[in-house]
Design an enzyme around this catalytic site. Sequence first.
Site, PDB file in Angstrom:
ATOM      1  N   SER A 160       0.870  -1.181   0.000  1.00  0.00           N
ATOM      2  CA  SER A 160       0.000   0.000   0.000  1.00  0.00           C
ATOM      3  C   SER A 160       0.906   1.230   0.000  1.00  0.00           C
ATOM      4  O   SER A 160       2.086   1.131   0.389  1.00  0.00           O
ATOM      5  CB  SER A 160      -0.851   0.000   1.281  1.00  0.00           C
ATOM      6  OG  SER A 160      -1.443   1.272   1.487  1.00  0.00           O
ATOM      7  N   TYR A 213      -1.697  -1.511  10.583  1.00  0.00           N
ATOM      8  CA  TYR A 213      -1.856  -1.793   9.142  1.00  0.00           C
ATOM      9  C   TYR A 213      -0.674  -1.215   8.358  1.00  0.00           C
ATOM     10  O   TYR A 213      -0.081  -1.894   7.519  1.00  0.00           O
ATOM     11  CB  TYR A 213      -3.172  -1.205   8.639  1.00  0.00           C
ATOM     12  CG  TYR A 213      -3.366  -1.329   7.141  1.00  0.00           C
ATOM     13  CD1 TYR A 213      -3.700  -2.559   6.561  1.00  0.00           C
ATOM     14  CD2 TYR A 213      -3.213  -0.222   6.297  1.00  0.00           C
ATOM     15  CE1 TYR A 213      -3.869  -2.679   5.186  1.00  0.00           C
ATOM     16  CE2 TYR A 213      -3.385  -0.338   4.920  1.00  0.00           C
ATOM     17  CZ  TYR A 213      -3.718  -1.561   4.375  1.00  0.00           C
ATOM     18  OH  TYR A 213      -3.886  -1.679   3.012  1.00  0.00           O
TER      19      TYR A 213
END
Length: 260
Positions: A140, A153
């Site tokens: 990401s 995360y």
Amino acid sequence: MTSSTVLITGASSGIGRALAQRFAAAGHALILVARRESALQSLAQELRQSHGVAVTVIAHDLAIAGAAASLMQRIEAAGLQVDILVNNAGLGFNGAFIDSDLAQVQSMLQVDMIALTELCHLALQGMKKRGHGRILNVASVAAFLPCPQFAAYAACKAYVLSLSESLRHELRRENITVTCLCPGATATEFHDVAGNEGTLIMRMMDSPEMVAEQAYRATLAGRGMIISGWVNKPLPFFLQLLPRSWAMTLAGRAARRQAA
Ligand SMILES: NC(=O)c1ccc[n+]([C@@H]2O[C@H](COP(=O)([O-])OP(=O)(O)OC[C@H]3O[C@@H](n4cnc5c(N)ncnc54)[C@H](OP(=O)(O)O)[C@@H]3O)[C@@H](O)[C@H]2O)c1
């Protein structure tokens, strides 16, 4: 490797589903993995009909310890091999770390990092024996900086990027490539699972089809890292120019839910 077998985790929705469609359109056989078997079966049916490719569905929960090993056993028992591994399954949760449900965090670590790492290790054994292989790991843009509200995360995704780059270097003489995809905000179910409604992140979304197209090309070309979406590409450069604490403040603001 014109028509290899591609294992795609998290193929029941979003980027994984779009990647399955893209690889199938290029004539690759597929092994589709996620928990929702009915979503996988209907995608498999659609891909067999529209592209005439072999598609195997394996409903499997990657949040369970040892899930990667049992998945590879099921693949071998079906007489299949993995030529291209797409580690796409993943999830995140929006909110302050101190208030988070620890069981949810543990299951995220298991899917986003541990299953991904174990699948790389297991799939690489066969790739090395056969003398070729490709891995696509989905990280990401959150991999590029600590992100308050998405602390664990973002840390998982930094791990995925670091692991992918190191593996790529270690395997540079093996005819095995490792590509890391770093998407920005993409219009998928990720944001429902994460609880992102009302955040700035939701205002600028890429389509999963565009992300999958760029990731597919980068993987086949053996590129090291791909940041999808033209708005996201300069992000690492601009982040270097900012003091880290400012960058984190901006990231935290983008992830914070706005008052209704
Ligand atoms: N959307 C974004 O803005 C964005 C941005 C950057 C990176 N990413 C990354 O992109 C990847 C794909 O996410 P997405 O955006 O496409 O979200 P998504 O639509 O929610 O897809 C996530 C996929 O992961 C699977 N999955 C989740 N938990 C699982 C488990 N325990 N076992 C097996 N499969 C599991 C889900 O399938 P089941 O629920 O059927 O199990 C689903 O197929 C993730 O790694 C995510 O971190 C997304």
